[in-house]
Enzyme design. Structure first.
Site, PDB file in Angstrom:
ATOM      1  N   CYS A 166     -14.403 -18.158 148.031  1.00  0.00           N
ATOM      2  CA  CYS A 166     -14.820 -17.435 146.835  1.00  0.00           C
ATOM      3  C   CYS A 166     -13.602 -16.688 146.316  1.00  0.00           C
ATOM      4  CB  CYS A 166     -15.953 -16.459 147.144  1.00  0.00           C
ATOM      5  SG  CYS A 166     -16.504 -15.529 145.684  1.00  0.00           S
ATOM      6  N   GLU A 190     -15.901 -22.121 140.907  1.00  0.00           N
ATOM      7  CA  GLU A 190     -15.112 -22.941 141.812  1.00  0.00           C
ATOM      8  C   GLU A 190     -14.508 -24.086 141.029  1.00  0.00           C
ATOM      9  OE1 GLU A 190     -12.970 -23.165 144.220  1.00  0.00           O
ATOM     10  OE2 GLU A 190     -14.485 -22.219 145.486  1.00  0.00           O
TER      11      GLU A 190
END
Length: 271
Positions: free
Chosen positions: A2, A114
């Site tokens: 993350c 992402e």
């Protein structure tokens, strides 16, 4: 992994979702659609109030800096590199194990970004041999629009170069716990591109479903094996992902337009 997420909910909304008992208006943060490492973020945690006669833990909404600095660290420089802690090893790594035992938190988000990467680059990254280039970004969020409650850790670090009364004498920092990305199909997948989270990236933030919130935040639970059971991935099929503009790749860009769903990958990007 993350490395970027969105967090637009305000204190009032989060207070209702997490049953917050205490938060300071002066710690209010503006909605952030491009949260990057070293930024200040909201964290939900259970902790006794400072100087309170009642020692019971109180559910609080606190402002922390993203990038954990261990209490024993001589300097805070390494915080920017410690934004993620792996669920598989968090209980044994020196930088995280004390926080895992007694300083756990939830980092609320709308979802996380992402960047898709090819299989060969993905294999190298899993082995820790290469940092992949970022390509087409995707936004990943709960399919039902609920809060994305990321499992986190927090820590306090004392800057010994400053006097006790200095406002920067204490640093409060945090890290996101990550786990292996789901391999099953997304609840809602883009028309073209990845069909699962693992098609985008081999890691993902560990999302805690509401039934685990109280146990995760309870500072009285300190047994490592007991806590490790809480690191199990959530049920499959809760997430959706869609492509967003590559503008999110620049941390200077910040606004709700970053969350706009594209019909497909931007021209010139690859899945």
């Amino acid at each position: 992994m993350c490395g970027r997420y969105a967090a637009s909910r305000g204190p009032e909304d989060l207070a209702g979702i997490f049953e917050i008992e205490k938060w300071e208006p002066e710690e209010t943060l503006e909605p952030d659609y491009n949260v990057a490492p070293t930024k200040e973020v909201y964290a939900v945690l259970d902790r006794p109030l400072k100087d309170a006669a009642d020692p019971r833990p109180v559910r609080q909404l606190r402002k922390l800096k993203w990038g954990l600095v261990p209490s024993w660290s001589k300097t805070p420089e390494g915080g920017a590199r410690m934004i993620n802690a792996r669920a598989e090893t968090v209980h044994e790594k020196p930088s995280y194990r004390r926080a895992f035992s007694s300083r756990r938190c939830i980092l609320p988000a709308d979802g996380y970004y992402e960047w898709v990467t090819g299989q060969q680059e993905r294999d190298l990254e899993v082995e820790g041999k290469k940092k992949r280039p970022r390509k087409q970004p995707y936004f990943v969020l709960p399919a039902d629009g609920s809060v994305f409650a990321m499992a986190g850790l927090y820590e306090f670090w004392r800057d010994r170069t400053l006097p006790d009364e200095h406002p920067l004498a204490w640093w409060a920092t945090c890290s996101v716990i990550t786990t292996e990305a789901e391999t099953g199909p997304l609840a809602v997948a883009p028309a073209e591109g990845p069909g699962s989270l693992s098609d985008i990236h081999p890691r993902m933030p560990l999302m805690l479903t509401p039934d685990r919130w109280d146990a995760w935040l309870d500072p009285a639970r300190t047994d490592a094996e007991d806590l490790r059971a809480l690191l199990a991935p959530p049920p499959a099929g809760l997430m959706r992902a869609y492509p967003v503009a590559t503008a999110v790749s620049n941390v200077r860009n910040n606004g709700p337009e970053l969350l706009k769903e594209l019909e497909g990958p931007e021209e010139g990007t690859l899945f």
